[in-house]
Design an enzyme around this catalytic site. Structure first.
Site, PDB file in Angstrom:
ATOM      1  N   GLU A 217      21.794  26.216 -45.115  1.00 49.71           N
ATOM      2  CA  GLU A 217      21.320  27.386 -45.844  1.00 49.71           C
ATOM      3  C   GLU A 217      22.421  28.443 -45.928  1.00 49.71           C
ATOM      4  OE1 GLU A 217      17.559  29.031 -45.023  1.00 49.71           O
ATOM      5  OE2 GLU A 217      16.622  27.129 -44.505  1.00 49.71           O
ATOM      6  N   GLY A 218      22.572  28.998 -47.089  1.00 52.71           N
ATOM      7  CA  GLY A 218      23.638  29.945 -47.360  1.00 52.71           C
ATOM      8  C   GLY A 218      24.863  29.280 -47.935  1.00 52.71           C
TER       9      GLY A 218
END
Length: 654
Positions: free
Chosen positions: A549-550
């Site tokens: 995530e990111g």
């Protein structure tokens, strides 16, 4: 604190210097704080000392907990060593700790060994720790043996703890001065994590040293909002109707937050059809241009130059974390703080700042509420404050991701509660570090979500109840980030189940929040797909990235930036009045019409054939007029019906 690149801080100061207030301001943004009191209770008849202790207690927020270590000074090291990575500790102060340590009731004691144990615990802890201590090195040498023993022991403790801490501050007359280099508290990705520039002359790349970027001021610890602005003006934002009280913002359902510009987006998309593009256009990426235009309020949006990544780190206990390697989430968070790993590398490539945010740990949702009501409120405010700080620092785009254990199951539970989804349909497969499918762990996660929904089947389904019962700390902080970003007209790029679950919860608090969210890629995750469909967010890409995530959003961000730069920099097509419209290279000659030609060059003008009517080129006999420039080229026009006929003898008539 960890957002500034350090986890442990020693705050020194004299009597009434303001050191305790400054230390409390360092942990003001933490959702929960464990206050470790080291001093003994003191003489019950000493009313002045009791008043001081009462003043300290009144300053502590209700979400803080207090722990006493005066009964056994050696236990302070154990408390710090046992603290988890999501905990925040405030130790106040080492002067009281040394006083108890020197108490004859605790003798015999090896003071040197006890101080060394404390320093080792501070150096090795994964928690965020702020320690307060009096600075006695500037005073005169005491005249009594007990006074000299105290100053010697406290001086040795201060030196050992200062060496173990990441940063040290000295407070003088309420003004903090950082004694350790400020570079130790850098938040941006370190220069050594940035790519090296190759030398185009040689065949081997040569690393070019790069200067350390300046530190953003927004990440400097500040005083709590309530203390700084009792009237709540700290939360001032361009909103329509935000409820305020004396202690700050009130987050409640039905808030009226800003909406993006409803006209700029369609105007920007229409403008794309006029640009001088050789092909058919921008395709599906027209949506990113429309989104940027609406959130920036202009038909010609510019690329996001200032980007900040918020990586939320908070673990979920129980069956939600089945199959997650122990300590893996802490390793990823520590790796990001140190400027290493996939996320930090991608952030360095595009020049984005990286901020790791520790969130409260969540209890097993199948057995009890994941988070207390007070912690939910504190987490929402914490997330809102993070968005406020980013907006004040000039950030133009937030990227929201998470790295905690059990986050996928918590997001699935939120989706099940808010959208009526079934756990097996929204829970992705569990993949081990070796790339193998762990179906038993997946079934444990599904069972945890099922049991949690059964436990809460009669509970309300409003935003705070969903966060408390199922979502936990990271989803609550993410929800606060979305609300705060919406209030400050700051777009957010979501990446992963936690951000989408926060988007689902935010609908009950402010329906405008989803209009400020952008989804680059669904990553093939079923929970992300379902939540995006409910929220009306169409993924811009279908790359099925699974970099964490990111990191997925950062990998796609350069393409989106290029599209915005191209859309802003291209001019209109020449046929639509572009800058090349007046150049002769693009002007084609118009075909000659039935009227006389207007060409001024005789070389290209051919004589028109005579029509059926009488000629007008000659006088009485219809003979052609002599050529003025080239008589050997010009042929006489044929005689028409108006020329007199010849008689049989061959002579002209008349």
């Amino acid at each position: 604190m960890s957002v500034d690149g350090w986890n442990t801080v020693l705050v020194l100061g004299g009597i009434r210097s303001g050191k305790s207030e400054f230390a409390e301001s360092l942990v003001a943004d933490a959702p929960t704080v464990r206050y470790v009191a080291t001093a003994a209770a003191g003489d019950p008849e000493d009313t002045e000392w009791a008043a001081r202790l009462a003043a300290h207690r009144e300053r502590r927020p209700g979400s803080w907990t207090t722990e006493e270590t005066a009964a056994d000074p050696r236990r302070l090291a154990d408390v710090i060593a046992a603290a988890g990575p999501n905990e925040t500790l405030l130790v106040d102060d080492l002067g009281g700790w040394v006083t108890v340590l020197l108490d004859p009731a605790h003798q015999p004691a090896d003071d040197v060994a006890t101080v060394a144990e404390l320093a080792a615990a501070v150096r090795d802890t994964e928690a965020r720790v702020v320690l307060v201590s009096p600075e006695v090195g500037l005073s005169l040498v005491p005249t009594t043996p007990l006074g000299r023993a105290f100053t010697d022991a406290l001086g040795a403790a201060n030196r050992a703890v200062a060496d173990a801490c990441d940063a040290v501050a000295l407070v003088v007359a309420g003004q903090p001065v950082w004694l350790k280099p400020a570079a130790a508290r850098a938040v941006d990705v370190p220069a050594q994590a940035r790519p090296t520039a190759p030398d185009v002359i040689g065949t081997q790349p040569i690393a070019v040293p790069e200067a350390q970027p300046p530190l953003p001021d927004v990440l400097t610890p500040t005083a709590p909002a309530a203390a700084a602005q009792p009237d709540g003006t700290t939360w001032a934002a361009p909103t329509m109707a935000l409820p305020m009280v004396a202690t700050g913002l009130v987050i409640q359902p039905g808030m009226e937050l800003p909406m993006p510009d409803e006209y700029a987006g369609p105007q920007a998309v229409d403008r794309l059809g006029t640009l001088d593009v050789p092909g058919a256009g921008f395709g599906a990426l027209e949506r990113v241009v429309g989104f940027a235009a609406a959130t920036q309020g202009t038909a010609t949006p510019v690329p996001w130059s200032s980007v900040r990544v918020l990586l939320l780190h908070g673990d979920h206990s129980g069956g939600a974390a089945a199959g997650a390697p122990p300590g893996e989430s802490s390793r990823l968070a520590r790796q990001a703080r140190e400027g290493r790993g996939t996320l930090a590398r991608l952030a360095a490539e595009i020049g984005a700042s990286l901020q790791v945010v520790d969130t409260p740990s969540s209890a097993p949702m199948e057995q009890e509420p994941a988070l207390g009501a007070a912690a939910v409120e504190s987490s929402l405010r914490h997330g809102w404050r993070l968005a406020e700080e980013a907006a004040d620092a000039g950030v133009q785009l937030l990227v929201l991701g998470a790295c905690g254990a059990g986050t996928e199951a918590a997001a699935a539970a939120v989706l099940a509660a808010t959208a009526g989804a079934e756990a097996p349909a929204v829970l992705g497969r569990v993949v081990t570090a070796d790339g193998e499918i762990d179906d038993p762990a997946w079934m444990v996660r599904c069972a945890a979500v099922r049991d949690a929904l059964h436990r809460t089947r009669r509970s309300p389904r409003d935003a705070r109840d969903v966060l408390a019962e199922l979502g936990g700390g990271d989803v609550a902080v993410a929800t606060g980030v979305l609300l705060g970003a919406t209030a400050r007209r700051l777009p957010v790029m979501l990446d992963g189940p936690v951000g989408l679950a926060a988007g689902m919860v935010s609908r009950d608090l402010a329906g405008q929040a989803r209009h400020w969210c952008l989804l680059a890629d669904h990553g093939g995750h079923p929970a992300v797909r379902l939540a995006a469909d409910v929220l009306g967010l169409t993924p811009l890409l279908d790359l099925r990235l699974d970099l964490g995530e990111g990191a997925n959003a950062l990998a796609a961000l350069p393409l989106l930036r290029s599209v915005l730069a191209l859309a802003a920099g291209l001019s209109a097509h020449p046929r639509l009045g572009g800058p090349d419209a007046d150049e002769p290279d693009f002007a084609e000659p118009e075909p000659a019409g039935p009227g006389p030609t207007t060409t001024s060059e005789p070389d290209f003008a051919e004589p028109e054939p005579a029509g059926p009517g009488p000629t007008t080129t000659g006088p009485d006999f219809g003979e052609p007029e002599p050529a003025t420039t080239a008589p050997d080229v010009t042929e006489p026009e044929p005689a028409g019906p108006g020329v007199p006929e010849r008689d049989p003898s061959g002579r002209r008539a008349g």
